[in-house]
Motif scaffolding. Structure first.
Motif, mmCIF file in Angstrom:
data_model
loop_
_atom_site.group_PDB
_atom_site.id
_atom_site.type_symbol
_atom_site.label_atom_id
_atom_site.label_comp_id
_atom_site.label_asym_id
_atom_site.label_seq_id
_atom_site.Cartn_x
_atom_site.Cartn_y
_atom_site.Cartn_z
ATOM 1 N N LYS A 14 0.866 -1.174 0.000
ATOM 2 C CA LYS A 14 0.000 0.000 0.000
ATOM 3 C C LYS A 14 0.903 1.224 0.000
ATOM 4 N N VAL A 15 0.704 2.091 -0.970
ATOM 5 C CA VAL A 15 1.522 3.301 -1.046
ATOM 6 C C VAL A 15 0.965 4.354 -0.087
ATOM 7 N N PRO A 16 1.755 5.385 0.235
ATOM 8 C CA PRO A 16 1.264 6.423 1.150
ATOM 9 C C PRO A 16 -0.003 7.089 0.633
ATOM 10 N N GLY A 17 -0.716 7.729 1.558
ATOM 11 C CA GLY A 17 -1.973 8.381 1.235
ATOM 12 C C GLY A 17 -1.829 9.469 0.194
ATOM 13 N N ASP A 18 -2.915 9.748 -0.496
ATOM 14 C CA ASP A 18 -2.925 10.723 -1.578
ATOM 15 C C ASP A 18 -2.610 12.119 -1.041
ATOM 16 N N LYS A 19 -1.604 12.748 -1.631
ATOM 17 C CA LYS A 19 -1.162 14.073 -1.170
ATOM 18 C C LYS A 19 -2.240 15.130 -1.406
ATOM 19 N N SER A 20 -2.832 15.117 -2.602
ATOM 20 C CA SER A 20 -3.848 16.121 -2.932
ATOM 21 C C SER A 20 -5.035 16.050 -1.977
ATOM 22 N N ILE A 21 -5.474 14.846 -1.670
ATOM 23 C CA ILE A 21 -6.630 14.671 -0.789
ATOM 24 C C ILE A 21 -6.280 15.065 0.638
ATOM 25 N N THR A 22 -5.073 14.731 1.089
ATOM 26 C CA THR A 22 -4.653 15.099 2.448
ATOM 27 C C THR A 22 -4.622 16.607 2.625
ATOM 28 N N SER A 222 -16.524 16.587 8.685
ATOM 29 C CA SER A 222 -16.776 15.269 8.097
ATOM 30 C C SER A 222 -15.490 14.460 8.132
ATOM 31 N N ASP A 223 -15.605 13.175 8.398
ATOM 32 C CA ASP A 223 -14.423 12.319 8.392
ATOM 33 C C ASP A 223 -14.012 12.011 6.961
ATOM 34 N N VAL A 224 -12.702 11.926 6.733
ATOM 35 C CA VAL A 224 -12.146 11.669 5.401
ATOM 36 C C VAL A 224 -11.202 10.471 5.481
ATOM 37 N N THR A 225 -11.401 9.504 4.598
ATOM 38 C CA THR A 225 -10.465 8.380 4.470
ATOM 39 C C THR A 225 -9.643 8.604 3.213
ATOM 40 N N VAL A 226 -8.334 8.673 3.365
ATOM 41 C CA VAL A 226 -7.433 9.017 2.265
ATOM 42 C C VAL A 226 -6.931 7.732 1.593
ATOM 43 N N PRO A 227 -7.224 7.530 0.312
ATOM 44 C CA PRO A 227 -6.702 6.351 -0.390
ATOM 45 C C PRO A 227 -5.233 6.552 -0.752
ATOM 46 N N GLY A 228 -4.596 5.488 -1.201
ATOM 47 C CA GLY A 228 -3.221 5.588 -1.662
ATOM 48 C C GLY A 228 -3.120 6.484 -2.883
ATOM 49 N N VAL A 241 6.313 -3.492 -14.580
ATOM 50 C CA VAL A 241 6.152 -3.654 -16.028
ATOM 51 C C VAL A 241 7.496 -3.781 -16.735
ATOM 52 N N LEU A 242 8.513 -3.081 -16.263
ATOM 53 C CA LEU A 242 9.796 -3.035 -16.962
ATOM 54 C C LEU A 242 10.823 -4.035 -16.457
ATOM 55 N N LYS A 243 10.660 -4.569 -15.259
ATOM 56 C CA LYS A 243 11.686 -5.433 -14.670
ATOM 57 C C LYS A 243 11.330 -6.905 -14.884
ATOM 58 N N PRO A 244 12.134 -7.649 -15.660
ATOM 59 C CA PRO A 244 11.827 -9.064 -15.907
ATOM 60 C C PRO A 244 11.646 -9.849 -14.615
ATOM 61 N N GLY A 245 10.631 -10.717 -14.623
ATOM 62 C CA GLY A 245 10.364 -11.576 -13.472
ATOM 63 C C GLY A 245 9.613 -10.913 -12.345
ATOM 64 N N SER A 246 9.117 -9.691 -12.570
ATOM 65 C CA SER A 246 8.479 -8.938 -11.486
ATOM 66 C C SER A 246 6.961 -8.887 -11.644
ATOM 67 N N SER A 247 6.272 -8.844 -10.503
ATOM 68 C CA SER A 247 4.819 -8.709 -10.470
ATOM 69 C C SER A 247 4.442 -8.044 -9.148
ATOM 70 N N ILE A 248 3.809 -6.901 -9.204
ATOM 71 C CA ILE A 248 3.516 -6.103 -8.008
ATOM 72 C C ILE A 248 2.036 -5.747 -7.981
ATOM 73 N N THR A 249 1.439 -5.858 -6.808
ATOM 74 C CA THR A 249 0.049 -5.461 -6.589
ATOM 75 C C THR A 249 0.021 -4.283 -5.634
ATOM 76 N N VAL A 250 -0.665 -3.218 -6.027
ATOM 77 C CA VAL A 250 -0.836 -2.044 -5.169
ATOM 78 C C VAL A 250 -2.296 -1.990 -4.741
ATOM 79 N N GLU A 251 -2.511 -2.067 -3.432
ATOM 80 C CA GLU A 251 -3.866 -2.085 -2.890
ATOM 81 C C GLU A 251 -4.289 -0.704 -2.398
ATOM 82 N N ASN A 252 -5.626 -0.504 -2.313
ATOM 83 C CA ASN A 252 -6.216 0.690 -1.707
ATOM 84 C C ASN A 252 -5.683 1.974 -2.338
#
Length: 428
Positions: A14-22, A222-228, A241-252
């Protein structure tokens, strides 16, 4: 960085929260009487500058693990700051804060670091002046920004170019006018402000490029939940995409359609990227799966898609360098006025790796060829977080260490970037 060479990268993060939304959650929380809880905010240099500015106006912010709690007496009880408001490297803070303070009718002076001192602010000064704001700039263009109290009126304004920051500055100023402000956008720009204003109870509508905001209505906490942040997610996605043998999942991660242009580019290139939307209430949120893809196709992008990926263009340039066809970016002249001239920076640094460009005033073409990096090649980061992270990804893909002059600016948007890469490497 050497520990990341000759590796595959696999796993979920999970990457850090969205800067614009924060940024916006802090500002709207300060304008709304009561308590606003911001869940999973981005804790970074930029967002801390906004936090400090809101406290200087009279709000209180308690920083907890994974949550910031904003307590405010409401817009009518906020006060002029006792000293100059410092916005650091944050263009979003600088521009949106100018609209906010002008709308409140307060006196303030705003300044940032050396980068902000070179970024044009006349693009917000002009429409705010039409509303009646009394704003002075250095050489009528640059910070410091001096705001004097004045009474604003609603306007009908046609944006000369798509800009979420200019649009948001006008909307913040319009909150406390008597009447309806109308903004006409030439093409869609990120709409986090409109989404959040509606959440906080503003009388706002947006349809077919026309935004209408009726002033005079107090915001409700109002409460705000910040996505990645999709801008941060772009780096591990391109790495996969560019690194052979790699597969990455980014959630939220945020899938807001006004920000997800890089996913469209990856689709154009034939990249092995799958997107699953998990929530569509307010901000669209989901999961992105990316895997190594050889023989990427070219692309030619301009017009409406550019505001949807403006911050991702440095990493898109690296992606283009590994395409089998020419890749062109146009209508991106706004990049000349970011933390640095990003068009010039991208070309100057990636050219050191044998990547061939044709430069235009508003973009570039990347020509197909061989990427060749010599070990310990010295490169410049320009104190620009997105340029630095792009250079790190280029080094990892080529399995060749390079010497970046200063990487500290990464903390502006992605604290923990190197640690996340190391985690993915360990899981390979």
């Amino acid at each position: 960085m050497k520990s990341l060479m000759n590796s595959k990268f696999n796993g979920t993060l999970k990457v850090p929260g969205d800067k614009s939304i924060t940024h916006r959650a802090l500002m709207f929380g300060a304008l709304a009487a009561g308590t606003t809880r911001i869940h999973y905010p981005l804790t970074s240099e930029d967002t801390h500058r906004t936090l400090e500015c809101m406290c200087a106006l009279g709000a209180e912010v308690e920083q907890k693990e994974g949550e910031w709690v904003v307590t405010s007496p409401g817009a009518a009880q906020l006060h002029a700051p006792a000293k100059t408001l410092y916005t650091g490297n944050s263009g979003t803070t600088t521009r949106l804060l100018t609209g906010l303070i002008a709308g409140l009718g307060l006196a303030a002076e705003i300044e940032g670091d050396e980068s902000i001192a070179k970024r044009p602010m006349d693009r917000i000064q002009r429409p705010l002046a039409e509303m009646g704001a009394d704003i002075s700039l250095k050489d009528e263009k640059y910070p410091p920004i001096i705001i004097r109290p004045s009474r604003l009126s609603p306007i009908s304004y046609t944006m000369p170019m798509a800009s979420a920051q200019v649009k948001s500055a006008i909307l913040l100023a319009a909150l406390y006018t008597e009447g309806t402000t109308v903004i006409h956008e030439p093409s869609p720009s990120r709409n986090h402000t409109e989404i959040m204003l509606e959440q906080f109870g503003a009388d706002i509508s947006a349809e077919d490029g026309v935004i209408r905001l009726k002033g005079g209505n107090a915001l409700s906490a109002s409460d705000v939940t910040v996505p990645g942040d999709i801008s941060s997610a772009a780096f591990p996605i391109v790495l996969a995409v560019l690194k052979p043998g790699s597969s990455i999942t980014v959630e939220n991660v945020s899938l807001n359609s006004t920000r997800s242009g890089i996913l469209d580019v990856l689709e154009m290139m034939g990249a092995d990227v799958r997107v699953e939307q998990t929530s569509s209430e307010g901000e669209a949120i989901g999961t992105v799966h990316a895997s190594h893809t050889p023989n990427l196709k070219g692309f030619d992008i301009s017009g409406d898609i550019i505001p949807r990926l403006i911050d991702e263009i440095p990493i898109i340039a690296l992606l283009a360098a590994y395409s089998t066809e020419a890749c062109t970016v146009r209508d991106a002249d706004e990049l000349r006025y970011k933390e640095t001239d990003r068009i010039r920076a991208v070309i100057d640094e990636l050219s050191k790796f044998g990547i061939s460009f044709t430069e235009y005033e508003d973009g570039f073409t990347v020509h197909p060829g061989q990427v060749s990096i010599e070990e310990n090649t010295p490169v410049k980061g320009y104190n620009d977080h997105r340029i630095i992270m792009m250079l790190i990804i280029s080094s990892i893909i080529s399995d060749t260490p390079i010497e970046i002059d200063d990487v500290s600016a990464i903390d502006i948007s992605y604290p923990g970037f190197m640690e996340d890469l190391e985690k993915l490497r360990k899981e390979a």
